[in-house]
Design an enzyme around this catalytic site. Structure first.
Site, short mmCIF file in Angstrom:
data_model
loop_
_atom_site.label_atom_id
_atom_site.label_comp_id
_atom_site.label_asym_id
_atom_site.label_seq_id
_atom_site.Cartn_x
_atom_site.Cartn_y
_atom_site.Cartn_z
N LYS A 97 0.87 -1.18 0.00
CA LYS A 97 0.00 0.00 0.00
C LYS A 97 0.90 1.22 0.00
O LYS A 97 1.99 1.20 0.60
CB LYS A 97 -0.87 0.01 1.27
N CYS A 153 -3.10 9.42 -6.43
CA CYS A 153 -4.14 9.13 -5.44
C CYS A 153 -5.27 10.15 -5.64
O CYS A 153 -5.05 11.36 -5.53
CB CYS A 153 -3.61 9.22 -4.01
O1 LIG Z 1 -7.92 6.25 -1.53
C1 LIG Z 1 -6.83 5.64 -1.63
O2 LIG Z 1 -6.10 5.30 -0.67
C2 LIG Z 1 -6.41 5.36 -3.04
N1 LIG Z 1 -7.37 4.88 -3.88
C3 LIG Z 1 -7.12 4.65 -5.21
O3 LIG Z 1 -8.01 4.20 -5.96
N2 LIG Z 1 -5.88 4.90 -5.71
C4 LIG Z 1 -4.88 5.38 -4.92
O4 LIG Z 1 -3.74 5.61 -5.44
C5 LIG Z 1 -5.15 5.61 -3.54
I1 LIG Z 1 -3.61 6.30 -2.33
#
Ligand SMILES: O=C(O)c1[nH]c(=O)[nH]c(=O)c1I
Length: 311
Positions: A44, A130
């Site tokens: 993550k 993100c």
């Molecule tokens: O909401 C999130 O943690 C997230 N959700 C996504 O769909 N892509 C991303 O790069 C991330 I950092």
């Protein structure tokens, strides 16, 4: 028949892995992917400090995919560095991927300094896409900022590094991004991240399905495959050949992987379908891809990678 691949200077016995954000929040999830048929795992996206992320519900599965507004919950980069550094000892010679994301250039550089100071010997995935941190625009859609970040990053960091990009929807944007990316010694580009700020509605209750951002969230799954394939192929057409492509988006079957590779991907990442099916999915995907390759007489993915035909 082999589904092996080479990426960022490392050899992998399979061409599939998890997508960052899915099955990679903690050691249990990372070990589950490690012990599956996946070639490796990516963590993550780690931030300097641990984060709780957005209020729940923040993830929802639909008939054709998923919507999420997680808000970058993670255990902090030090957690993932410690885990991977230990895992490298248990699996010498295996290459892992560490995803990181800062909230500004200074944080990106601080994260990379931590990586440099650690025993991490894998590949860094810098997440520029993100879509779910309230108040923060997608870095990947700010071309000057992407250019400035990559210039500063490659001034200080000289080990394998790739970037996770959002989907683009305009040919001129593919041209402009590729022109920027081609200036830097990137190991790879990973396309695509979720399609940002979609909306899914429960008609019975006339309500959105996730709490953050009044229900707006990143879209993944079957919905995004045409956009994912286009981004993979657009960058494959435009990037110099020492920048490889990881294809992410809409993978549910071996056929979907075949299509991503035909578009030029050297590795693929599975998100929504992995969330639905669990790491056992990699056994099914590998068998399905091998069957397609056998049917077509291909013995390695290099026999057909990037060989999409035009009319
Ligand atoms: O909401 C999130 O943690 C997230 N959700 C996504 O769909 N892509 C991303 O790069 C991330 I950092």
């Amino acid at each position: 028949i082999s589904t092996a691949t080479t990426l960022a200077g490392s050899n992998f016995d399979n061409c599939m892995m998890n997508a960052s954000g899915v099955y990679c929040m903690d050691s249990d999830e990372l070990l589950a992917v490690e012990n599956s048929k996946a070639a490796t795992f990516v963590t993550k996206s780690g931030t300097l400090q641990p984060r709780k992320g957005n209020p729940e519900p923040r993830y929802f599965e639909t008939e054709f995919g998923s919507i999420n507004s997680m808000g970058l919950p993670n255990n902090g980069v030090d957690y993932y560095l410690d885990f991977v550094s230990q895992d490298q000892i248990n699996h010498p010679g295996k290459t892992y991927f560490l995803s990181i994301t800062g909230f500004n250039l200074a944080e990106d550089l601080e994260l990379l300094q931590k990586v440099t100071d650690s025993d991490f010997a894998g590949v860094v995935e810098l997440n520029l896409s993100c879509p779910n941190v309230p108040g923060k625009p997608q870095t990947g859609y700010d071309f000057e900022t992407v250019d400035a970040i990559l210039k500063a990053v490659f001034d200080v960091y000289h080990k394998p590094l790739g970037v996770k990009l959002p989907p683009y929807f305009d040919i001129i944007h593919f041209d402009q991004m590729a022109e920027i990316l081609n200036k830097y010694p990137l190991s790879y580009v990973n396309s695509i991240n979720s399609i940002g700020n979609g909306l899914y509605i429960n008609d019975d209750t006339e309500t959105v399905v996730i709490k953050p951002k009044q229900g707006f969230g990143g879209i993944g799954g079957e919905y995004v495959k045409p956009t994912a394939l286009a981004n993979v192929h657009a960058f494959y057409q435009r990037l110099n050949k020492d920048i490889q492509i990881i294809g992410t988006g809409g993978i549910q079957t071996g056929k979907d992987i075949f299509e991503h590779i035909l578009c030029g991907a050297s590795m693929v990442q599975v998100g929504t379908a992995l969330m639905v099916e669990g790491p056992v999915i990699f056994e099914r995907l590998t068998a399905e891809l091998e069957a397609i390759m056998a049917e077509k007489g291909y013995s390695s993915i290099e026999d057909f990678r990037g060989k999409l035909n035009y009319l």
